[in-house]
Write a protein that holds these residues in place. Structure first.
Motif, mmCIF file in Angstrom:
data_model
loop_
_atom_site.group_PDB
_atom_site.id
_atom_site.type_symbol
_atom_site.label_atom_id
_atom_site.label_comp_id
_atom_site.label_asym_id
_atom_site.label_seq_id
_atom_site.Cartn_x
_atom_site.Cartn_y
_atom_site.Cartn_z
ATOM 1 N N ASP A 24 0.840 -1.191 0.000
ATOM 2 C CA ASP A 24 0.000 0.000 0.000
ATOM 3 C C ASP A 24 0.879 1.245 0.000
ATOM 4 O O ASP A 24 1.918 1.290 0.668
ATOM 5 C CB ASP A 24 -0.901 0.028 1.241
ATOM 6 C CG ASP A 24 -2.108 -0.888 1.093
ATOM 7 O OD1 ASP A 24 -2.226 -1.539 0.042
ATOM 8 O OD2 ASP A 24 -2.922 -0.952 2.037
ATOM 9 N N ARG A 171 -0.678 -4.521 3.373
ATOM 10 C CA ARG A 171 -1.684 -3.467 3.379
ATOM 11 C C ARG A 171 -1.835 -2.860 4.758
ATOM 12 O O ARG A 171 -1.454 -3.445 5.772
ATOM 13 C CB ARG A 171 -3.039 -4.034 2.929
ATOM 14 C CG ARG A 171 -3.565 -5.154 3.786
ATOM 15 C CD ARG A 171 -4.751 -5.852 3.155
ATOM 16 N NE ARG A 171 -5.258 -6.925 4.001
ATOM 17 C CZ ARG A 171 -6.198 -6.760 4.917
ATOM 18 N NH1 ARG A 171 -6.736 -5.559 5.103
ATOM 19 N NH2 ARG A 171 -6.606 -7.766 5.663
ATOM 20 N N THR A 173 -3.946 -1.816 7.933
ATOM 21 C CA THR A 173 -5.153 -2.229 8.641
ATOM 22 C C THR A 173 -5.255 -1.415 9.928
ATOM 23 O O THR A 173 -4.279 -0.757 10.335
ATOM 24 C CB THR A 173 -5.125 -3.733 8.999
ATOM 25 O OG1 THR A 173 -4.262 -3.920 10.135
ATOM 26 C CG2 THR A 173 -4.641 -4.573 7.827
ATOM 27 N N PRO A 174 -6.395 -1.426 10.594
ATOM 28 C CA PRO A 174 -6.509 -0.722 11.880
ATOM 29 C C PRO A 174 -5.564 -1.265 12.943
ATOM 30 O O PRO A 174 -5.312 -0.616 13.954
ATOM 31 C CB PRO A 174 -7.969 -0.971 12.293
ATOM 32 C CG PRO A 174 -8.679 -1.257 11.017
ATOM 33 C CD PRO A 174 -7.686 -1.985 10.158
ATOM 34 N N SER A 178 -0.307 -5.559 7.454
ATOM 35 C CA SER A 178 -0.669 -6.973 7.338
ATOM 36 C C SER A 178 -0.156 -7.526 6.023
ATOM 37 O O SER A 178 -0.391 -6.949 4.965
ATOM 38 C CB SER A 178 -2.192 -7.126 7.404
ATOM 39 O OG SER A 178 -2.588 -8.415 6.999
ATOM 40 N N LYS A 180 -0.552 -10.428 3.391
ATOM 41 C CA LYS A 180 -1.533 -11.428 2.981
ATOM 42 C C LYS A 180 -1.011 -12.130 1.735
ATOM 43 O O LYS A 180 -0.601 -11.489 0.767
ATOM 44 C CB LYS A 180 -2.877 -10.767 2.686
ATOM 45 C CG LYS A 180 -3.982 -11.752 2.319
ATOM 46 C CD LYS A 180 -5.308 -11.029 2.153
ATOM 47 C CE LYS A 180 -6.427 -12.010 1.836
ATOM 48 N NZ LYS A 180 -7.733 -11.323 1.695
ATOM 49 N N THR A 186 -3.368 -14.695 6.356
ATOM 50 C CA THR A 186 -2.887 -13.371 6.730
ATOM 51 C C THR A 186 -2.010 -13.432 7.961
ATOM 52 O O THR A 186 -2.323 -14.129 8.917
ATOM 53 C CB THR A 186 -4.073 -12.422 7.002
ATOM 54 O OG1 THR A 186 -4.891 -12.370 5.846
ATOM 55 C CG2 THR A 186 -3.590 -11.025 7.348
ATOM 56 N N THR A 188 -0.516 -10.707 10.598
ATOM 57 C CA THR A 188 -0.615 -9.303 10.972
ATOM 58 C C THR A 188 0.434 -8.962 12.018
ATOM 59 O O THR A 188 0.620 -9.706 12.978
ATOM 60 C CB THR A 188 -2.017 -8.984 11.529
ATOM 61 O OG1 THR A 188 -2.978 -9.340 10.558
ATOM 62 C CG2 THR A 188 -2.150 -7.517 11.852
ATOM 63 N N GLN A 199 -0.906 1.572 16.437
ATOM 64 C CA GLN A 199 -0.644 1.597 14.999
ATOM 65 C C GLN A 199 0.853 1.559 14.723
ATOM 66 O O GLN A 199 1.667 1.967 15.544
ATOM 67 C CB GLN A 199 -1.259 2.862 14.395
ATOM 68 C CG GLN A 199 -1.131 2.985 12.887
ATOM 69 C CD GLN A 199 -1.830 1.863 12.146
ATOM 70 O OE1 GLN A 199 -1.311 0.764 12.053
ATOM 71 N NE2 GLN A 199 -2.999 2.134 11.614
#
Length: 231
Positions: A24, A171, A173-174, A178, A180, A186, A188, A199
């Motif tokens: 990302d 990517r 994530t909250p 993560s 994948k 996945t 994390t 975070q």
């Protein structure tokens, strides 16, 4: 802000062959740098990083590394044109036949220079395919992981996706970054604290790698202390 909490360490295990990592935009190249450093920490042999998207930030690499000695085993090169980039990969594929076998090769932004070059589209595509062939040869001859990234997921970059034996997506994530894989499993990477989830930050990746370095050092000392012939 640094934290004293131990990270949950679940970095993907790299296997021989080409691993395509789509990241990302918000995360930049840092997850790939973390994979590079983690692999160098736990393996012998040099690592090579060939960059085609001006993303090989050695300052960030030094910030992430748990020890400067790790950096001495990483060679970095940049290609600013399609011909330069192809030549670098060609030379690396040939050079590695006669030198110490590497533990890992990273090629970031593999498609970048071939999209922006002033050469014809047909010639750019030919050079891109040649670059992928060099990457595949490195992975095959030395039976090592080769991490690659691309600038865009489209028709032009499809040959790179076809050449990859593993496809990861890192990517946001909250709960943190993560990874994948293409099977849907996945892993994390997060901090778990009594107050909830924190975070990811640069400090997070630093703590992950420092923790991994301590784990590897402890494992090495344990093996060295074991009597000969024991597991």
């Amino acid at each position: 802000m640094r934290t004293t909490h131990q990270p949950t360490v679940q970095l993907p295990e790299l296997t021989p062959g080409i691993t395509l990592v789509d990241v990302d935009a918000d995360l930049g190249v840092t997850p790939v740098q973390a994979l590079l450093l983690d692999h160098v920490l736990t393996r012998d042999g040099p690592a090579y990083w060939v960059d085609g998207a001006n993303s090989a930030n050695t300052t960030r690499l030094r910030e992430l590394a748990p020890a400067d000695r790790v950096l001495t085993r990483i060679d970095v090169a940049r290609g600013f044109t399609a011909h330069q980039h192809t030549s670098l990969l060609d030379r690396l594929a040939g050079r590695l036949n006669t030198e110490v076998s590497p533990s890992l090769v990273v090629a970031t932004g593999v498609d970048s220079t071939y999209r922006t070059s002033d050469i014809t589209d047909d010639r750019a595509e030919q050079l891109f395919i040649r670059a992928i062939a060099s990457i595949a040869r490195i992975a095959r001859v030395h039976d090592i992981p080769v991490i690659v990234t691309r600038c865009r997921d489209d028709e032009f970059s499809r040959p790179l996706r076809r050449a990859a034996t593993t496809h990861l997506h890192c990517r946001v994530t909250p709960f943190g970054p993560s990874f994948k894989d293409r099977t849907g499993d996945t892993e994390t990477l997060v901090y778990h604290t009594s107050d909830g989830w924190i975070q990811t930050t640069l400090a997070y990746w630093q703590d992950v790698l420092e923790h991994r370095a301590r784990m590897h050092e402890a494992s090495t000392l344990e093996r060295a202390a074991s009597p000969v012939g024991t597991q």
